[in-house]
Write a protein that holds these residues in place. Sequence first.
Motif, PDB file in Angstrom:
ATOM      1  N   LYS A  14       0.838  -1.201   0.000  1.00 57.07           N
ATOM      2  CA  LYS A  14       0.000   0.000   0.000  1.00 57.07           C
ATOM      3  C   LYS A  14       0.873   1.250   0.000  1.00 57.07           C
ATOM      4  CE  LYS A  14      -3.199   2.480   2.994  1.00 57.07           C
ATOM      5  NZ  LYS A  14      -4.005   2.383   4.228  1.00 57.07           N
ATOM      6  N   THR A  17       2.439   1.808  -3.372  1.00 57.32           N
ATOM      7  CA  THR A  17       1.469   2.289  -4.352  1.00 57.32           C
ATOM      8  C   THR A  17       1.195   3.776  -4.152  1.00 57.32           C
ATOM      9  OG1 THR A  17       0.434   0.112  -4.510  1.00 57.32           O
ATOM     10  CG2 THR A  17      -0.884   1.987  -5.225  1.00 57.32           C
ATOM     11  N   SER A  20       4.187   5.751  -5.266  1.00 57.53           N
ATOM     12  CA  SER A  20       4.272   5.792  -6.723  1.00 57.53           C
ATOM     13  C   SER A  20       3.305   6.819  -7.304  1.00 57.53           C
ATOM     14  CB  SER A  20       3.976   4.421  -7.327  1.00 57.53           C
ATOM     15  OG  SER A  20       5.002   3.513  -7.031  1.00 57.53           O
ATOM     16  N   VAL A  31      -5.014   3.696  -9.611  1.00 61.67           N
ATOM     17  CA  VAL A  31      -5.214   3.225  -8.234  1.00 61.67           C
ATOM     18  C   VAL A  31      -6.630   3.467  -7.728  1.00 61.67           C
ATOM     19  CG1 VAL A  31      -2.778   3.439  -7.633  1.00 61.67           C
ATOM     20  CG2 VAL A  31      -4.318   5.353  -7.202  1.00 61.67           C
ATOM     21  N   HIS A 110      -7.713  -1.255  -1.869  1.00 68.32           N
ATOM     22  CA  HIS A 110      -6.453  -1.969  -1.676  1.00 68.32           C
ATOM     23  C   HIS A 110      -6.675  -3.087  -0.667  1.00 68.32           C
ATOM     24  CE1 HIS A 110      -2.188  -2.715  -1.075  1.00 68.32           C
ATOM     25  NE2 HIS A 110      -1.994  -2.018  -2.153  1.00 68.32           N
TER      26      HIS A 110
END
Length: 135
Positions: A14, A17, A20, A31, A110
Amino acid sequence: MWSQRGVVDYGLAKRATVQSLRSGRMARRDVCDAHPYLLRAARLLGEPTQRACPICERTNVTHVTYVYGDQLGRSAGRVKATSDLVQMAHEYGEFRVYVVEVCQGCSWNHLTVSYVLGNGEPPGDSGADGQTAEK
């Protein structure tokens, strides 16, 4: 929970992500892509949290808990309340639980954690007389 084992925490994934996204290596659409069924499950069956969405930071995320296992029969793949898991852990030998966090505001989703629950007894465990073993 008393029988919880095989815990996998997806916190590092998580954080990677989110990092990023913030660094520009990923786009928000990559996402914030929750399936409509997941958003509906979050709205109707999810459990609210006090944690703000890491993407939009406006809406608190909702946890949606799914259960899977051969012994569950028709209940496999269904959304369950956390309170239901205690009784299920006593009734079934083994099943896996997946908790997904969902933002109903921006569609972030997520997988947060997965784990195994159950009493550890094989299905149909019976004694020499053919009766189900007593607990």
